[in-house]
Design a protein around this motif. Structure first.
Motif, PDB file in Angstrom:
ATOM      1  N   ASN A   1       2.539   6.394   8.720  1.00 34.74           N
ATOM      2  CA  ASN A   1       2.207   5.244   9.568  1.00 34.74           C
ATOM      3  C   ASN A   1       3.019   5.327  10.862  1.00 34.74           C
ATOM      4  O   ASN A   1       3.919   6.156  10.984  1.00 34.74           O
ATOM      5  CB  ASN A   1       2.371   3.908   8.812  1.00 34.74           C
ATOM      6  CG  ASN A   1       3.824   3.481   8.616  1.00 34.74           C
ATOM      7  OD1 ASN A   1       4.665   3.640   9.493  1.00 34.74           O
ATOM      8  ND2 ASN A   1       4.108   2.911   7.442  1.00 34.74           N
TER       9      ASN A   1
ATOM     10  N   SER B   1       0.730   0.432   9.566  1.00 36.13           N
ATOM     11  CA  SER B   1       1.053   0.500   8.136  1.00 36.13           C
ATOM     12  C   SER B   1      -0.227   0.925   7.432  1.00 36.13           C
ATOM     13  O   SER B   1      -1.325   0.725   7.949  1.00 36.13           O
ATOM     14  CB  SER B   1       1.514  -0.864   7.620  1.00 36.13           C
ATOM     15  OG  SER B   1       0.489  -1.809   7.788  1.00 36.13           O
ATOM     16  N   ILE B   2      -0.077   1.510   6.258  1.00 39.13           N
ATOM     17  CA  ILE B   2      -1.243   2.040   5.541  1.00 39.13           C
ATOM     18  C   ILE B   2      -1.450   1.191   4.290  1.00 39.13           C
ATOM     19  O   ILE B   2      -0.630   1.218   3.366  1.00 39.13           O
ATOM     20  CB  ILE B   2      -1.038   3.539   5.240  1.00 39.13           C
ATOM     21  CG1 ILE B   2      -0.905   4.283   6.569  1.00 39.13           C
ATOM     22  CG2 ILE B   2      -2.197   4.089   4.389  1.00 39.13           C
ATOM     23  CD1 ILE B   2      -0.549   5.729   6.466  1.00 39.13           C
TER      24      ILE B   2
ATOM     25  N   CYS C   1       4.132   8.485   2.117  1.00 39.90           N
ATOM     26  CA  CYS C   1       3.313   7.269   2.002  1.00 39.90           C
ATOM     27  C   CYS C   1       2.769   7.278   0.588  1.00 39.90           C
ATOM     28  O   CYS C   1       2.301   8.324   0.109  1.00 39.90           O
ATOM     29  CB  CYS C   1       2.173   7.294   3.014  1.00 39.90           C
ATOM     30  SG  CYS C   1       1.025   5.926   2.800  1.00 39.90           S
ATOM     31  N   PHE C   2       2.811   6.126  -0.096  1.00 40.99           N
ATOM     32  CA  PHE C   2       2.564   6.131  -1.534  1.00 40.99           C
ATOM     33  C   PHE C   2       1.136   6.479  -1.938  1.00 40.99           C
ATOM     34  O   PHE C   2       0.883   6.822  -3.088  1.00 40.99           O
ATOM     35  CB  PHE C   2       2.977   4.791  -2.147  1.00 40.99           C
ATOM     36  CG  PHE C   2       3.249   4.894  -3.608  1.00 40.99           C
ATOM     37  CD1 PHE C   2       4.407   5.485  -4.076  1.00 40.99           C
ATOM     38  CD2 PHE C   2       2.331   4.424  -4.537  1.00 40.99           C
ATOM     39  CE1 PHE C   2       4.658   5.608  -5.424  1.00 40.99           C
ATOM     40  CE2 PHE C   2       2.566   4.548  -5.904  1.00 40.99           C
ATOM     41  CZ  PHE C   2       3.739   5.145  -6.338  1.00 40.99           C
TER      42      PHE C   2
ATOM     43  N   THR D   1       3.054  -2.948  -3.069  1.00 42.17           N
ATOM     44  CA  THR D   1       2.960  -4.000  -2.046  1.00 42.17           C
ATOM     45  C   THR D   1       1.732  -4.901  -2.314  1.00 42.17           C
ATOM     46  O   THR D   1       1.781  -5.768  -3.159  1.00 42.17           O
ATOM     47  CB  THR D   1       2.907  -3.360  -0.645  1.00 42.17           C
ATOM     48  OG1 THR D   1       1.856  -2.373  -0.624  1.00 42.17           O
ATOM     49  CG2 THR D   1       4.238  -2.707  -0.302  1.00 42.17           C
TER      50      THR D   1
ATOM     51  N   THR E   1      -4.025  -2.675  -2.920  1.00 42.07           N
ATOM     52  CA  THR E   1      -3.775  -1.239  -3.127  1.00 42.07           C
ATOM     53  C   THR E   1      -3.651  -0.860  -4.610  1.00 42.07           C
ATOM     54  O   THR E   1      -3.451   0.316  -4.922  1.00 42.07           O
ATOM     55  CB  THR E   1      -2.493  -0.779  -2.385  1.00 42.07           C
ATOM     56  OG1 THR E   1      -1.359  -1.414  -2.991  1.00 42.07           O
ATOM     57  CG2 THR E   1      -2.533  -1.133  -0.912  1.00 42.07           C
TER      58      THR E   1
ATOM     59  N   VAL F   1       3.381  -4.179   3.936  1.00 41.43           N
ATOM     60  CA  VAL F   1       4.270  -3.022   4.165  1.00 41.43           C
ATOM     61  C   VAL F   1       5.291  -3.311   5.266  1.00 41.43           C
ATOM     62  O   VAL F   1       6.497  -3.064   5.096  1.00 41.43           O
ATOM     63  CB  VAL F   1       3.435  -1.763   4.512  1.00 41.43           C
ATOM     64  CG1 VAL F   1       4.327  -0.631   4.982  1.00 41.43           C
ATOM     65  CG2 VAL F   1       2.608  -1.323   3.300  1.00 41.43           C
TER      66      VAL F   1
ATOM     67  N   CYS G   1       6.032   2.132  -2.534  1.00 43.22           N
ATOM     68  CA  CYS G   1       5.894   2.171  -1.071  1.00 43.22           C
ATOM     69  C   CYS G   1       7.106   2.882  -0.488  1.00 43.22           C
ATOM     70  O   CYS G   1       8.239   2.622  -0.924  1.00 43.22           O
ATOM     71  CB  CYS G   1       5.802   0.761  -0.497  1.00 43.22           C
ATOM     72  SG  CYS G   1       5.567   0.746   1.306  1.00 43.22           S
ATOM     73  N   ALA G   2       6.877   3.741   0.498  1.00 38.65           N
ATOM     74  CA  ALA G   2       8.001   4.439   1.147  1.00 38.65           C
ATOM     75  C   ALA G   2       8.950   3.448   1.802  1.00 38.65           C
ATOM     76  O   ALA G   2      10.152   3.687   1.892  1.00 38.65           O
ATOM     77  CB  ALA G   2       7.461   5.413   2.187  1.00 38.65           C
TER      78      ALA G   2
END
Ligand code: 5HY
Length: 243
Positions: A9, A43-44, A76-77, A116, A120, A147, A181-182
């Motif tokens: 991201n 953010s993803i 990124c997760f 998060t 997701t 995120v 999540c990172a």
């Protein structure tokens, strides 16, 4: 060794936070090259974000390859574009979700994932099935913390995250927790000091896998599925990738 740590991201604040976690996990001889894409979502949090982020992420993989890095980490997760990156790269490419699941399944028979947004959850479940870890997962839980809110986490949001981790243990039977999540990597030490099971952050796990794979002298297999991309003409800026 030189590890390229890619935050897919475009939040440079998140890149800095994960680079700190990566440095803390790394050997003194390991250098971390942290990169943020030039374009894409901040953010993803859904499949569209992943798809849009993938091109800039693959640009960074190509740049890292040209620079001669020893391993690439996609931090990124959702492990976006992981297989494409493995086609492009020769050095190992490690996705933080796969790295965390692998580590968790070694130290616990059943691990829980705490992530998060509820949005997701299917994406995490899909990855568990794809990688074959669903039998080791006690469940995936969402906190509904966006995120970017992880960058300056409010005390109530931290309490929510901790509560979901506790419920993963008491209600789902999790024997370890994978943080989904990172952006949660900076919270591991605190959670670990407050909870009785291993807390696993994919960024740190990926750094250790990268170091181990490099020390063994192993690279990505270029035979079969992760072989170099099929040679053809690309129109526009991607032309150089297949050369
Ligand atoms: C991540 N999104 O690790 C994910 C995970 C998520 O921008 N970095 C992101 O879905 O919360």
């Amino acid at each position: 060794m030189l590890i390229q740590l890619i935050n897919p991201n475009t939040s440079a604040t998140m890149t800095d936070a994960m680079a700190t976690s990566a440095h803390q996990a790394a050997l003194p001889t390991t250098q971390i090259l942290a990169s943020t894409p030039l374009h894409g979502p901040q953010s993803i949090e859904c499949a569209l974000d992943e798809a849009i982020a993938s091109a800039a992420l693959l640009d960074l993989i190509q740049a890292g390859k040209e620079q001669g890095v020893d391993a690439h980490i996609i931090a990124c997760f959702g492990d976006p574009a992981l297989e494409a990156a493995r086609e492009l790269a020769d050095a190992p490419v490690i996705g933080i979700a796969e790295a965390a699941f692998q580590l968790a399944s070694i130290v616990a028979f059943k691990f829980g994932v705490v992530t998060t947004l509820s949005r997701t959850l299917p994406a995490s479940e899909h990855l568990l099935y794809k990688y074959g870890y669903e039998r080791h997962c006690s469940g995936v839980r969402a906190t509904d913390i966006p995120v970017l809110a992880l960058e300056h986490l409010e005390p109530q949001a931290y309490a929510l995250l901790k509560r979901e981790c506790e419920q993963a243990m008491t209600e789902d039977g999790a024997e370890a927790i994978v943080l989904g999540c990172a952006g949660m990597s900076s919270l591991v030490a605190r959670l670990q000091s407050e909870l009785p099971v291993p807390i696993i952050d994919g960024v740190s796990a990926a750094v250790k896998w990268a170091e181990a794979i490099h020390q063994l002298g192993i690279k990505t297999s270029k035979v079969g599925h992760f072989g170099a991309p099929v040679q053809k003409s690309y129109v526009g800026r991607y032309e150089h990738w297949t050369r």
